[in-house]
Write an enzyme that holds these catalytic residues in place. Structure first.
Site: not given
Ligand code: CIR
Length: 252
Positions: A159, A246
């Protein structure tokens, strides 16, 4: 300040992974570290509403990705990973109670983790989970509210905010390998220590920065700048590619 957060799914072992190899996640330890994170938000003055987990939604703890919330409005996202779209209804119900709600519609995709807001300026990293259509829809919702939305191309990390985040009122912390410092004219750029590529994601709550103590050298840099710090350990959720922003949606 209030915040939304969500418990960790018992199915987190099946989380989405993009840049990391799958490694076992110790659920008890992850839950302990998450509890410390929630306590920290509370200590910093946030009233935290903790939404229940869902065992069929491995990534539901990463609530940041499900919405972009500004004081005037909440925009429900449309996550780029299909496995994550089921996370929305519970978050939507919680947001309905506090904001008017708009949505990103297909074919747009947008993850909240790709959206960095500093006051009235908003950067949207398009390329991985967020597409240009999703970014444009977000701009259509927020521009009339007086926000300037800048769509930028982003590929180096999962992200946009995996590589950069707000550190001080006019300071951005970033990893220059992933995020172009030139995106932030007028702001002071602080670089992560080159040996700590994942250190660029910190959570600003009021004037305090919540940081991951595993990134000692970057934490030292931030400390030298005189920024008030709260130091946590996010090691287990980091195995699911989650950082500190997150785990919450801050409602200011
Ligand atoms: C994903 O790949 O969507 C989750 N395993 C991790 C999301 C982390 N969120 C973020 O960086 N905003």
């Amino acid at each position: 300040m209030n915040a939304l957060a969500r418990e960790i799914s018992s199915g987190i072992a099946d989380c989405e992974l993009t840049h990391l190899d799958r490694a076992p996640i110790d659920l008890d330890r992850a839950r302990r570290q998450h509890a410390v994170y929630i306590e920290c938000l509370e200590r910093l003055g946030c009233g935290v509403r903790l939404l229940p987990a869902d065992s069929t939604l491995p990534d539901c703890v990463f609530i940041e990705d499900t919405a972009v919330v500004v004081p005037e409005l909440a925009v429900l996202s449309r996550p780029g990973a299909e496995s994550r779209r089921g996370e929305l209804p519970v978050v939507e119900a919680a947001l309905q109670a506090v904001r008017p709600v708009q949505r990103i519609e297909a074919p747009g995709t947008l993850d909240g983790g790709d959206v960095l807001r500093i006051d009235r300026l908003i950067w949207v990293g398009c390329g991985n989970r967020t597409n240009a259509e999703g970014g444009r829809q977000l701009a259509d919702h927020l521009t009339p509210m007086g926000y300037e939305v800048r769509l930028v191309s982003q590929h180096g990390c999962l992200h946009f905010k995996s590589g950069c985040s707000q550190a001080g009122a006019e300071q951005v912390l970033l990893n220059p390998e992933w995020i172009d410092p030139g995106l932030f004219p007028g702001l002071e750029v602080i670089e992560v220590d080159p040996t700590e590529p994942f250190a660029g994601n910190v959570l600003k709550v009021g004037d305090t920065l919540v940081v991951d103590g595993r990134f000692e050298r970057t934490v030292e840099r931030l400390d030298t700048l005189g920024l008030p710090l709260e130091v946590l350990d996010n090691a287990e959720l980091a195995r699911a590619e989650g950082g500190l922003t997150c785990g919450s949606i801050l409602l200011d």
